[in-house]
Design a protein around this motif. Structure first.
Motif, mmCIF file in Angstrom:
data_model
loop_
_atom_site.group_PDB
_atom_site.id
_atom_site.type_symbol
_atom_site.label_atom_id
_atom_site.label_comp_id
_atom_site.label_asym_id
_atom_site.label_seq_id
_atom_site.Cartn_x
_atom_site.Cartn_y
_atom_site.Cartn_z
ATOM 1 N N ALA A 75 0.743 -1.162 0.001
ATOM 2 C CA ALA A 75 -0.011 0.146 0.500
ATOM 3 C C ALA A 75 0.848 1.531 -0.119
ATOM 4 O O ALA A 75 0.081 2.058 -0.995
ATOM 5 N N ASP A 76 2.087 1.285 1.187
ATOM 6 C CA ASP A 76 3.024 2.104 0.288
ATOM 7 C C ASP A 76 3.870 2.362 -0.180
ATOM 8 O O ASP A 76 4.471 3.150 -0.254
ATOM 9 N N ASN A 77 3.875 1.242 -1.349
ATOM 10 C CA ASN A 77 4.247 1.107 -2.178
ATOM 11 C C ASN A 77 3.925 1.247 -3.574
ATOM 12 O O ASN A 77 4.668 0.517 -4.675
ATOM 13 N N GLU A 78 2.603 1.885 -3.756
ATOM 14 C CA GLU A 78 2.052 1.937 -4.871
ATOM 15 C C GLU A 78 2.651 2.357 -6.254
ATOM 16 O O GLU A 78 2.894 1.932 -7.831
ATOM 17 N N THR A 79 3.655 3.101 -6.553
ATOM 18 C CA THR A 79 4.394 3.909 -7.205
ATOM 19 C C THR A 79 5.185 3.031 -7.623
ATOM 20 O O THR A 79 4.840 2.895 -9.087
ATOM 21 N N TYR A 80 6.399 2.329 -7.148
ATOM 22 C CA TYR A 80 7.064 1.036 -7.253
ATOM 23 C C TYR A 80 5.792 -0.057 -7.803
ATOM 24 O O TYR A 80 6.536 -0.477 -9.401
#
Length: 120
Positions: A72-77
């Motif tokens: 959820a915190d790494n959506e861009t990656y």
């Protein structure tokens, strides 16, 4: 599918990841391994380009990812990673850990639908 040489650091990471699978990854692997899911051949922690796919079915160019809350915190990656893999001709599907742990039958059914094998 041409076989490309995997850089040593990526191969080492994949091996490490295979020995440190999450509970959800282990549960799904037990359904996928040894052609248990309608004869489909899956590989776990398979290097593709500069990434490592959780589970890959090369015959159908399908990648199955099992995501925990950290995603959820790494959506861009994750989006960049998915774009790269799709650019290589793969279809990427994602399941949350909770889906795998609590509803494995529907996870497997969804995978089978995507490869045209119907219901369990």
């Amino acid at each position: 599918m041409p076989h490309r040489k995997v850089p040593p650091h990526l191969r080492q990471n994949a091996r490490r990841m295979r020995s440190a699978m999450t509970e959800a990854e282990l549960k799904l692997w037990n359904e996928l391994r040894a052609h248990r899911l309608m004869g489909l051949s899956f590989r776990r922690q398979m290097p593709i380009g500069r990434y490592i796919a959780d589970f890959a079915c090369p015959e159908h160019k399908l990648i199955v990812e099992v995501d925990g809350s950290q995603h959820a915190d790494n959506e861009t990656y994750d989006q960049a990673r998915t774009r790269f893999l799709e650019g290589q001709g793969w279809q990427v599907i994602r399941f949350w850990n909770d889906d795998v742990l609590n509803d494995i039958d529907n996870v497997c059914t969804h995978i089978l639908r995507l490869v045209g094998r119907g219901e369990l």
